[in-house]
Design a protein around this motif. Sequence first.
Motif, PDB file in Angstrom:
ATOM      1  N   ALA A  71       0.886  -1.164   0.000  1.00  0.00           N
ATOM      2  CA  ALA A  71       0.000   0.000   0.000  1.00  0.00           C
ATOM      3  C   ALA A  71       0.921   1.210   0.000  1.00  0.00           C
ATOM      4  O   ALA A  71       2.146   1.067   0.040  1.00  0.00           O
ATOM      5  CB  ALA A  71      -0.923   0.006   1.222  1.00  0.00           C
ATOM      6  N   GLU A  72       0.352   2.391  -0.035  1.00  0.00           N
ATOM      7  CA  GLU A  72       1.181   3.595  -0.018  1.00  0.00           C
ATOM      8  C   GLU A  72       1.990   3.648   1.278  1.00  0.00           C
ATOM      9  O   GLU A  72       1.421   3.585   2.373  1.00  0.00           O
ATOM     10  CB  GLU A  72       0.289   4.829  -0.136  1.00  0.00           C
ATOM     11  CG  GLU A  72       1.042   6.134  -0.274  1.00  0.00           C
ATOM     12  CD  GLU A  72       0.092   7.310  -0.404  1.00  0.00           C
ATOM     13  OE1 GLU A  72       0.234   8.280   0.379  1.00  0.00           O
ATOM     14  OE2 GLU A  72      -0.811   7.245  -1.272  1.00  0.00           O
ATOM     15  N   SER A  73       3.331   3.709   1.150  1.00  0.00           N
ATOM     16  CA  SER A  73       4.278   3.757   2.282  1.00  0.00           C
ATOM     17  C   SER A  73       4.390   2.441   3.041  1.00  0.00           C
ATOM     18  O   SER A  73       5.079   2.376   4.056  1.00  0.00           O
ATOM     19  CB  SER A  73       3.918   4.875   3.274  1.00  0.00           C
ATOM     20  OG  SER A  73       3.938   6.130   2.637  1.00  0.00           O
ATOM     21  N   LEU A  74       3.727   1.393   2.589  1.00  0.00           N
ATOM     22  CA  LEU A  74       3.792   0.092   3.240  1.00  0.00           C
ATOM     23  C   LEU A  74       4.337  -0.952   2.278  1.00  0.00           C
ATOM     24  O   LEU A  74       3.977  -0.960   1.088  1.00  0.00           O
ATOM     25  CB  LEU A  74       2.406  -0.349   3.734  1.00  0.00           C
ATOM     26  CG  LEU A  74       1.793   0.469   4.865  1.00  0.00           C
ATOM     27  CD1 LEU A  74       0.338   0.061   5.081  1.00  0.00           C
ATOM     28  CD2 LEU A  74       2.579   0.295   6.160  1.00  0.00           C
ATOM     29  N   PHE A  75       5.203  -1.838   2.799  1.00  0.00           N
ATOM     30  CA  PHE A  75       5.824  -2.853   1.954  1.00  0.00           C
ATOM     31  C   PHE A  75       5.622  -4.246   2.533  1.00  0.00           C
ATOM     32  O   PHE A  75       5.652  -4.436   3.754  1.00  0.00           O
ATOM     33  CB  PHE A  75       7.325  -2.567   1.806  1.00  0.00           C
ATOM     34  CG  PHE A  75       7.630  -1.403   0.911  1.00  0.00           C
ATOM     35  CD1 PHE A  75       7.983  -1.593  -0.418  1.00  0.00           C
ATOM     36  CD2 PHE A  75       7.536  -0.101   1.399  1.00  0.00           C
ATOM     37  CE1 PHE A  75       8.252  -0.511  -1.242  1.00  0.00           C
ATOM     38  CE2 PHE A  75       7.804   0.983   0.579  1.00  0.00           C
ATOM     39  CZ  PHE A  75       8.165   0.777  -0.747  1.00  0.00           C
ATOM     40  N   HIS A  76       5.394  -5.170   1.642  1.00  0.00           N
ATOM     41  CA  HIS A  76       5.308  -6.581   2.005  1.00  0.00           C
ATOM     42  C   HIS A  76       6.714  -7.166   1.884  1.00  0.00           C
ATOM     43  O   HIS A  76       7.319  -7.150   0.812  1.00  0.00           O
ATOM     44  CB  HIS A  76       4.346  -7.306   1.056  1.00  0.00           C
ATOM     45  CG  HIS A  76       4.325  -8.783   1.222  1.00  0.00           C
ATOM     46  ND1 HIS A  76       3.643  -9.409   2.245  1.00  0.00           N
ATOM     47  CD2 HIS A  76       4.914  -9.778   0.515  1.00  0.00           C
ATOM     48  CE1 HIS A  76       3.809 -10.713   2.145  1.00  0.00           C
ATOM     49  NE2 HIS A  76       4.574 -10.965   1.106  1.00  0.00           N
ATOM     50  N   PHE A 110      12.379  -3.317  15.235  1.00  0.00           N
ATOM     51  CA  PHE A 110      11.431  -4.295  15.751  1.00  0.00           C
ATOM     52  C   PHE A 110      10.295  -4.459  14.747  1.00  0.00           C
ATOM     53  O   PHE A 110       9.692  -3.468  14.325  1.00  0.00           O
ATOM     54  CB  PHE A 110      10.851  -3.843  17.100  1.00  0.00           C
ATOM     55  CG  PHE A 110      11.788  -4.036  18.255  1.00  0.00           C
ATOM     56  CD1 PHE A 110      11.757  -5.206  18.998  1.00  0.00           C
ATOM     57  CD2 PHE A 110      12.706  -3.052  18.597  1.00  0.00           C
ATOM     58  CE1 PHE A 110      12.620  -5.396  20.075  1.00  0.00           C
ATOM     59  CE2 PHE A 110      13.563  -3.225  19.676  1.00  0.00           C
ATOM     60  CZ  PHE A 110      13.532  -4.403  20.413  1.00  0.00           C
ATOM     61  N   LEU A 111       9.998  -5.697  14.379  1.00  0.00           N
ATOM     62  CA  LEU A 111       8.947  -5.961  13.400  1.00  0.00           C
ATOM     63  C   LEU A 111       8.022  -7.064  13.894  1.00  0.00           C
ATOM     64  O   LEU A 111       8.478  -8.137  14.311  1.00  0.00           O
ATOM     65  CB  LEU A 111       9.556  -6.396  12.061  1.00  0.00           C
ATOM     66  CG  LEU A 111      10.464  -5.399  11.339  1.00  0.00           C
ATOM     67  CD1 LEU A 111      11.052  -6.046  10.088  1.00  0.00           C
ATOM     68  CD2 LEU A 111       9.707  -4.129  10.969  1.00  0.00           C
ATOM     69  N   PHE A 128       6.277  -9.924   6.680  1.00  0.00           N
ATOM     70  CA  PHE A 128       6.130  -8.712   7.476  1.00  0.00           C
ATOM     71  C   PHE A 128       5.428  -7.641   6.652  1.00  0.00           C
ATOM     72  O   PHE A 128       5.535  -7.619   5.422  1.00  0.00           O
ATOM     73  CB  PHE A 128       7.503  -8.172   7.898  1.00  0.00           C
ATOM     74  CG  PHE A 128       8.351  -9.158   8.647  1.00  0.00           C
ATOM     75  CD1 PHE A 128       8.312  -9.226  10.036  1.00  0.00           C
ATOM     76  CD2 PHE A 128       9.207 -10.023   7.967  1.00  0.00           C
ATOM     77  CE1 PHE A 128       9.088 -10.138  10.729  1.00  0.00           C
ATOM     78  CE2 PHE A 128       9.993 -10.937   8.648  1.00  0.00           C
ATOM     79  CZ  PHE A 128       9.932 -10.997  10.038  1.00  0.00           C
ATOM     80  N   LEU A 129       4.736  -6.748   7.339  1.00  0.00           N
ATOM     81  CA  LEU A 129       4.208  -5.538   6.722  1.00  0.00           C
ATOM     82  C   LEU A 129       5.005  -4.385   7.330  1.00  0.00           C
ATOM     83  O   LEU A 129       4.913  -4.138   8.536  1.00  0.00           O
ATOM     84  CB  LEU A 129       2.712  -5.378   7.013  1.00  0.00           C
ATOM     85  CG  LEU A 129       2.054  -4.148   6.385  1.00  0.00           C
ATOM     86  CD1 LEU A 129       2.010  -4.259   4.869  1.00  0.00           C
ATOM     87  CD2 LEU A 129       0.639  -3.958   6.946  1.00  0.00           C
ATOM     88  N   VAL A 130       5.776  -3.706   6.514  1.00  0.00           N
ATOM     89  CA  VAL A 130       6.737  -2.721   7.026  1.00  0.00           C
ATOM     90  C   VAL A 130       6.380  -1.327   6.514  1.00  0.00           C
ATOM     91  O   VAL A 130       6.204  -1.121   5.312  1.00  0.00           O
ATOM     92  CB  VAL A 130       8.175  -3.082   6.596  1.00  0.00           C
ATOM     93  CG1 VAL A 130       9.164  -2.083   7.176  1.00  0.00           C
ATOM     94  CG2 VAL A 130       8.517  -4.501   7.043  1.00  0.00           C
ATOM     95  N   LYS A 131       6.291  -0.387   7.445  1.00  0.00           N
ATOM     96  CA  LYS A 131       6.064   1.002   7.065  1.00  0.00           C
ATOM     97  C   LYS A 131       7.401   1.681   6.837  1.00  0.00           C
ATOM     98  O   LYS A 131       8.280   1.666   7.700  1.00  0.00           O
ATOM     99  CB  LYS A 131       5.287   1.733   8.163  1.00  0.00           C
ATOM    100  CG  LYS A 131       4.947   3.177   7.793  1.00  0.00           C
ATOM    101  CD  LYS A 131       4.106   3.837   8.868  1.00  0.00           C
ATOM    102  CE  LYS A 131       3.725   5.264   8.471  1.00  0.00           C
ATOM    103  NZ  LYS A 131       2.880   5.918   9.510  1.00  0.00           N
ATOM    104  N   SER A 132       7.552   2.277   5.662  1.00  0.00           N
ATOM    105  CA  SER A 132       8.793   2.962   5.318  1.00  0.00           C
ATOM    106  C   SER A 132       8.765   4.370   5.893  1.00  0.00           C
ATOM    107  O   SER A 132       7.983   5.217   5.465  1.00  0.00           O
ATOM    108  CB  SER A 132       8.963   3.021   3.803  1.00  0.00           C
ATOM    109  OG  SER A 132      10.152   3.703   3.453  1.00  0.00           O
ATOM    110  N   LEU A 141      15.396  -1.133   4.748  1.00  0.00           N
ATOM    111  CA  LEU A 141      14.928  -2.491   4.468  1.00  0.00           C
ATOM    112  C   LEU A 141      14.012  -2.511   3.249  1.00  0.00           C
ATOM    113  O   LEU A 141      14.150  -3.375   2.373  1.00  0.00           O
ATOM    114  CB  LEU A 141      14.185  -3.040   5.694  1.00  0.00           C
ATOM    115  CG  LEU A 141      13.449  -4.375   5.518  1.00  0.00           C
ATOM    116  CD1 LEU A 141      14.428  -5.494   5.194  1.00  0.00           C
ATOM    117  CD2 LEU A 141      12.651  -4.702   6.784  1.00  0.00           C
ATOM    118  N   CYS A 142      13.098  -1.560   3.179  1.00  0.00           N
ATOM    119  CA  CYS A 142      12.147  -1.516   2.064  1.00  0.00           C
ATOM    120  C   CYS A 142      12.828  -1.189   0.740  1.00  0.00           C
ATOM    121  O   CYS A 142      12.244  -1.405  -0.330  1.00  0.00           O
ATOM    122  CB  CYS A 142      11.045  -0.496   2.356  1.00  0.00           C
ATOM    123  SG  CYS A 142       9.998  -0.951   3.753  1.00  0.00           S
TER     124      CYS A 142
END
Length: 296
Positions: A71-76, A110-111, A128-132, A141-142
């Motif tokens: 999603a916007e600003s979010l990475f799988h 931390f994730l 993981f779902l990571v917010k950049s 990471l993203c």
Amino acid sequence: MSLTISPNSLSPPHLRSHALHHTLSQPHPMSTLLRHLNRNRLRFRSIISAAVRQDTAFWTPAPLSAVESAAESLFHISIDVSVSPDLVSSHTRAGQYLQLRLPDVEKPSFLAIASPPSFAAERGEFEFLVKSIAGSTAELLCGLRRGEVVELSQVMGRGFDIDRISPPDNYPTVLIFATGSGISPIRSLIESGFNADKRSDVRLYYGARNLQRMAYQDRFADWESSGVRIVPVLSQPDDSWTGERGYVQAAFARAKKISDPQSTGVVLCGQKQMAEEVTSILVVEGVSTEKILKNF
């Protein structure tokens, strides 16, 4: 002329001898201090050595198997842990998390693990779902690519203690609240299964700024088929949005509809203010804090 007689001079010879021996046998204060310092020095070295050994074993290198926009600003992010059975087995409950670090980056991140525990055993991956966030380890990471190696700690945390709101017959109502990337461990919970289909009222209030920032929309149909009713809440939607507007806590305050607080379980993950305000509403309604589950 005066004569001073010491008590020892009046003592029998064998007592005077014993007193002299006792005095000579007492350790000198300086030697006692040195021995104490040496013991502490050895203990400190032992602690440092143990910490170094623990740190060496603590981190497991693992390659990225996928980095995709969620999603916007979010990475799988998917990480291959197929050759690390100890790491895989340390993930036992939805809601747990780990630390991830990158080469040449001092601060780890931390994730929360987004995939259910069974996923790693079956597929050999953690997801993981990571917010950049600009300037963070997560942003770096993203920006990585498939095949690049990161380091993972063992899985940590107590996760969501679903036993506290079981069996489903005793807790037919489960209210779930998530905002932003806080949906990550909630996905793990839903896909792990907590007998949602055997409960009469399971609702997920999921908040995001807009639909472009709402991850996992492609999973909503599966989640609803498992017994979870999804209530998206958008704080800044476009004019075409007809669903809930504002913040999650406000949307829930408008709805409430708790038929029996004593048989209601709650799961919370996300923005701190949301969690605090939702908790306040629930407690006023009569829901026990022991039945409000968090993963931290």
